[in-house]
Design a protein around this motif. Sequence first.
Motif, short mmCIF file in Angstrom:
data_model
loop_
_atom_site.label_atom_id
_atom_site.label_comp_id
_atom_site.label_asym_id
_atom_site.label_seq_id
_atom_site.Cartn_x
_atom_site.Cartn_y
_atom_site.Cartn_z
N LYS A 1 -2.45 -2.25 -16.14
CA LYS A 1 -1.23 -1.46 -15.97
C LYS A 1 -0.39 -1.95 -14.62
N PRO A 2 0.84 -1.55 -14.63
CA PRO A 2 1.69 -2.17 -13.74
C PRO A 2 1.59 -1.37 -12.41
N GLY A 3 2.04 -1.65 -11.26
CA GLY A 3 1.97 -1.10 -10.13
C GLY A 3 3.34 -1.26 -9.39
N LEU A 4 3.45 -0.39 -8.17
CA LEU A 4 4.59 -0.44 -7.57
C LEU A 4 4.19 -1.29 -6.17
N TYR A 5 5.11 -2.25 -6.08
CA TYR A 5 4.93 -2.92 -4.75
C TYR A 5 6.03 -2.63 -3.87
N LEU A 6 5.61 -2.00 -2.85
CA LEU A 6 6.62 -1.50 -1.54
C LEU A 6 6.86 -2.59 -0.74
N GLU A 7 7.91 -3.39 -0.84
CA GLU A 7 8.47 -4.76 -0.15
C GLU A 7 8.68 -4.39 1.30
N ASP A 8 9.40 -3.23 1.58
CA ASP A 8 9.98 -2.96 2.88
C ASP A 8 10.03 -1.19 2.79
N LEU A 9 9.77 -0.66 3.87
CA LEU A 9 9.92 0.57 4.34
C LEU A 9 10.51 0.71 5.70
N TYR A 10 11.50 1.26 5.88
CA TYR A 10 11.95 1.23 7.40
C TYR A 10 12.94 2.43 7.62
N VAL A 11 12.62 3.34 8.72
CA VAL A 11 13.25 4.62 9.07
C VAL A 11 13.70 3.98 10.59
N LYS A 12 15.02 4.42 10.81
CA LYS A 12 15.57 4.16 12.08
C LYS A 12 14.64 4.75 13.03
N LEU B 1 7.12 7.79 0.91
CA LEU B 1 5.98 7.34 0.19
C LEU B 1 5.62 8.45 -0.85
N SER B 2 5.92 9.69 -0.77
CA SER B 2 5.57 10.55 -1.66
C SER B 2 6.50 10.49 -2.67
N PHE B 3 7.81 10.26 -2.45
CA PHE B 3 8.98 10.02 -3.46
C PHE B 3 8.52 8.76 -4.31
N LEU B 4 8.01 7.73 -3.83
CA LEU B 4 7.47 6.61 -4.57
C LEU B 4 6.24 6.88 -5.36
N ALA B 5 5.56 7.54 -4.97
CA ALA B 5 4.32 7.99 -5.59
C ALA B 5 4.74 8.54 -6.76
N ASN B 6 5.66 9.62 -6.82
CA ASN B 6 6.05 10.18 -8.06
C ASN B 6 6.69 9.25 -8.88
N ILE B 7 7.49 8.16 -8.40
CA ILE B 7 8.01 7.34 -9.37
C ILE B 7 6.88 6.53 -10.11
N ALA B 8 5.78 6.17 -9.14
CA ALA B 8 4.62 5.55 -9.83
C ALA B 8 3.84 6.36 -10.82
N LEU B 9 3.84 7.56 -10.63
CA LEU B 9 3.20 8.31 -11.69
C LEU B 9 3.81 8.76 -12.92
N ARG C 1 6.11 6.76 -14.15
CA ARG C 1 6.30 5.40 -14.79
C ARG C 1 4.83 4.91 -15.38
N GLU C 2 3.71 5.76 -15.06
CA GLU C 2 2.27 5.52 -15.41
C GLU C 2 1.84 4.36 -14.91
N TYR C 3 2.24 4.00 -13.53
CA TYR C 3 1.52 2.76 -12.65
C TYR C 3 0.35 3.20 -12.13
N GLY C 4 -0.48 2.10 -12.07
CA GLY C 4 -1.96 2.21 -11.62
C GLY C 4 -2.05 2.50 -10.00
N ARG C 5 -1.00 1.73 -9.11
CA ARG C 5 -1.18 2.14 -7.95
C ARG C 5 0.11 1.57 -6.99
N ILE C 6 0.05 1.92 -5.53
CA ILE C 6 1.33 1.38 -4.76
C ILE C 6 0.67 0.29 -3.93
N GLU C 7 1.16 -0.65 -3.49
CA GLU C 7 0.57 -1.81 -2.59
C GLU C 7 1.84 -2.06 -1.62
N TRP C 8 1.35 -2.49 -0.40
CA TRP C 8 2.25 -3.23 0.54
C TRP C 8 1.49 -3.78 1.58
#
Length: 158
Positions: free
Chosen positions: A77-88, A101-109, A111-118
């Motif tokens: 399966k595809p996965g979501l790779y988080l290149e950068d996360l930045y909060v001022k 991260l929750s928003f990204l997890a919802n995108i991954a689910l 899109r039927e992705y198997g995981r998020i990595e960074w």
Amino acid sequence: MDMKLRFAEKKDLSLVLQFIKELATYENLLQDVTATEELLDKNIFQEKKAEVIIGEVDGVPMAFALFFSNFSTFLGKPGLYLEDLYVKEEYRGQGFGKQILSFLANIALKREYGRIEWWVLDWNTPSIEFYKQIGAIPMDEWTVFRVTEDKLKLLANG
């Protein structure tokens, strides 16, 4: 404070580059930033090789995340790779990183992705502790390898 998340648009190019430079400054890597608005436009908005979300509080941009799809042969399966996360800095510690991260997890689910990595720098203890708190598992048995610039050209030429 309520954060609103939205996908970046072409009009956000200078903001995205500003966030990249702020993150690089935080990581003591500003000298390594060669990104330009033109490169970001080409790769994010024209060729759609990555996506960016922007976090705003009261209409003020205060966070961003840049991500793209990768693929796991083991999962098939595809996965979501988080290149950068930045909060001022002034917005840290208020749960905004977790919301992103929750928003990204919802995108991954969705899109039927198997995981998020960074990746996270070894010295960035606050981030490491935060990621462990949300259930992320450090992949300590793996070593990251990278080939860039002249070495990349040498490799390409065999």
